[in-house]
Design a protein around this motif. Structure first.
Motif, mmCIF file in Angstrom:
data_model
loop_
_atom_site.group_PDB
_atom_site.id
_atom_site.type_symbol
_atom_site.label_atom_id
_atom_site.label_comp_id
_atom_site.label_asym_id
_atom_site.label_seq_id
_atom_site.Cartn_x
_atom_site.Cartn_y
_atom_site.Cartn_z
ATOM 1 N N GLY A 1 0.813 -1.213 0.000
ATOM 2 C CA GLY A 1 0.000 0.000 0.000
ATOM 3 C C GLY A 1 0.841 1.255 0.000
ATOM 4 O O GLY A 1 0.604 2.187 -0.790
ATOM 5 N N ALA A 2 1.840 1.313 0.864
ATOM 6 C CA ALA A 2 2.716 2.487 0.943
ATOM 7 C C ALA A 2 3.504 2.672 -0.347
ATOM 8 O O ALA A 2 3.712 3.813 -0.801
ATOM 9 C CB ALA A 2 3.663 2.352 2.130
ATOM 10 N N THR A 3 3.902 1.583 -0.964
ATOM 11 C CA THR A 3 4.625 1.647 -2.231
ATOM 12 C C THR A 3 3.747 2.234 -3.323
ATOM 13 O O THR A 3 4.189 3.083 -4.106
ATOM 14 C CB THR A 3 5.129 0.243 -2.630
ATOM 15 N N ILE A 4 2.494 1.812 -3.373
ATOM 16 C CA ILE A 4 1.551 2.323 -4.379
ATOM 17 C C ILE A 4 1.290 3.814 -4.168
ATOM 18 O O ILE A 4 1.326 4.611 -5.112
ATOM 19 C CB ILE A 4 0.237 1.513 -4.339
ATOM 20 N N SER B 1 -5.373 -4.643 4.603
ATOM 21 C CA SER B 1 -5.774 -4.725 3.210
ATOM 22 C C SER B 1 -5.028 -3.658 2.435
ATOM 23 O O SER B 1 -4.954 -2.511 2.856
ATOM 24 C CB SER B 1 -7.283 -4.508 3.112
ATOM 25 N N VAL B 2 -4.460 -4.043 1.305
ATOM 26 C CA VAL B 2 -3.748 -3.078 0.467
ATOM 27 C C VAL B 2 -4.709 -1.984 0.009
ATOM 28 O O VAL B 2 -4.398 -0.799 0.086
ATOM 29 C CB VAL B 2 -3.094 -3.783 -0.745
ATOM 30 N N LEU C 1 -6.677 3.553 0.008
ATOM 31 C CA LEU C 1 -7.840 4.424 0.156
ATOM 32 C C LEU C 1 -7.622 5.467 1.248
ATOM 33 O O LEU C 1 -7.939 6.639 1.070
ATOM 34 C CB LEU C 1 -9.081 3.589 0.469
ATOM 35 N N HIS C 2 -7.067 5.054 2.378
ATOM 36 C CA HIS C 2 -6.937 5.957 3.516
ATOM 37 C C HIS C 2 -5.663 6.795 3.529
ATOM 38 O O HIS C 2 -5.568 7.753 4.294
ATOM 39 C CB HIS C 2 -7.053 5.154 4.820
ATOM 40 N N HIS C 3 -4.695 6.475 2.684
ATOM 41 C CA HIS C 3 -3.436 7.223 2.687
ATOM 42 C C HIS C 3 -3.154 7.958 1.378
ATOM 43 O O HIS C 3 -2.207 8.730 1.304
ATOM 44 C CB HIS C 3 -2.266 6.286 3.005
ATOM 45 N N PRO D 1 -8.165 11.077 -5.321
ATOM 46 C CA PRO D 1 -9.342 10.201 -5.270
ATOM 47 C C PRO D 1 -8.973 8.772 -5.666
ATOM 48 O O PRO D 1 -8.184 8.543 -6.589
ATOM 49 C CB PRO D 1 -10.295 10.824 -6.300
ATOM 50 N N THR D 2 -9.536 7.828 -4.939
ATOM 51 C CA THR D 2 -9.223 6.417 -5.133
ATOM 52 C C THR D 2 -10.511 5.624 -5.265
ATOM 53 O O THR D 2 -11.430 5.788 -4.469
ATOM 54 C CB THR D 2 -8.404 5.890 -3.932
#
Length: 168
Positions: free
Chosen positions: A116-119, A148-149, A154-156, A160-161
């Motif tokens: 997630g952080a990488t994305i 969950s990725v 979504l939260h970071h 818009p996601t």
């Protein structure tokens, strides 16, 4: 494994949409949903594949002694390169079939912060306008324990996601 493609020059004013791909049906569903519902011919789609080759940069010490960081083997690197090439070909074909001429495929290595952080970091570096992700549909307990990725993105995310749920 560094990024295979650098940001294209001359993208000023172009709406860039990042679509996260991992070889799952969920990623395909998310891309097809985006194309059917939101895509415009002038948009550029950036397919983001995160290679699962984590190289930790820390040496850990503790009661059990010293633990050296793991480095991916040559076979693991080659296997991931092959997987990335297959994904690139697959999504290029989808783009041809669905009429998405402006697209690129990028593979980056997973950072220490996780997928997630990488994305999220890659989206920021590439100045995307939106992120599209599929969702595997983990149950509440597994999602709570494992995380969950898509929840992380979504939260970071700074943009818009859109999270597309799994097909039923």
């Amino acid at each position: 494994m560094a990024e295979q493609n650098e940001p294209a020059t001359g993208d000023e004013g172009v709406i860039k949409i990042m679509v996260c791909v991992d070889g799952s049906k969920h990623a395909e569903t998310a891309f097809k949903f985006y194309v059917q519902q939101f895509h415009k011919p002038e948009n550029k789609v950036i397919f983001m594949h995160v290679a699962k080759l984590v190289m930790h940069s820390h040496v850990y010490t503790g009661a059990m002694g010293v633990v050296l960081p793991e480095v991916p083997t040559k076979d693991e690197v080659e296997k991931e390169k092959k997987r990335a090439k297959e994904l690139k070909e697959k999504f290029h074909k989808f783009c041809e079939e669905l009429g998405v001429p402006k697209h690129e495929f990028v593979t980056i290595m997973e950072g220490e912060g996780g997928l997630g952080a990488t994305i999220v970091a890659a989206a920021k570096r590439r100045s995307v306008s939106s992120i599209i992700c599929g969702c595997r549909g983990l149950g509440a307990i597994r999602r709570t324990i494992l995380g969950s990725v898509s929840d992380y993105v979504l939260h970071h995310s700074h943009v818009p996601t859109l999270i597309c749920p799994k097909e039923t």
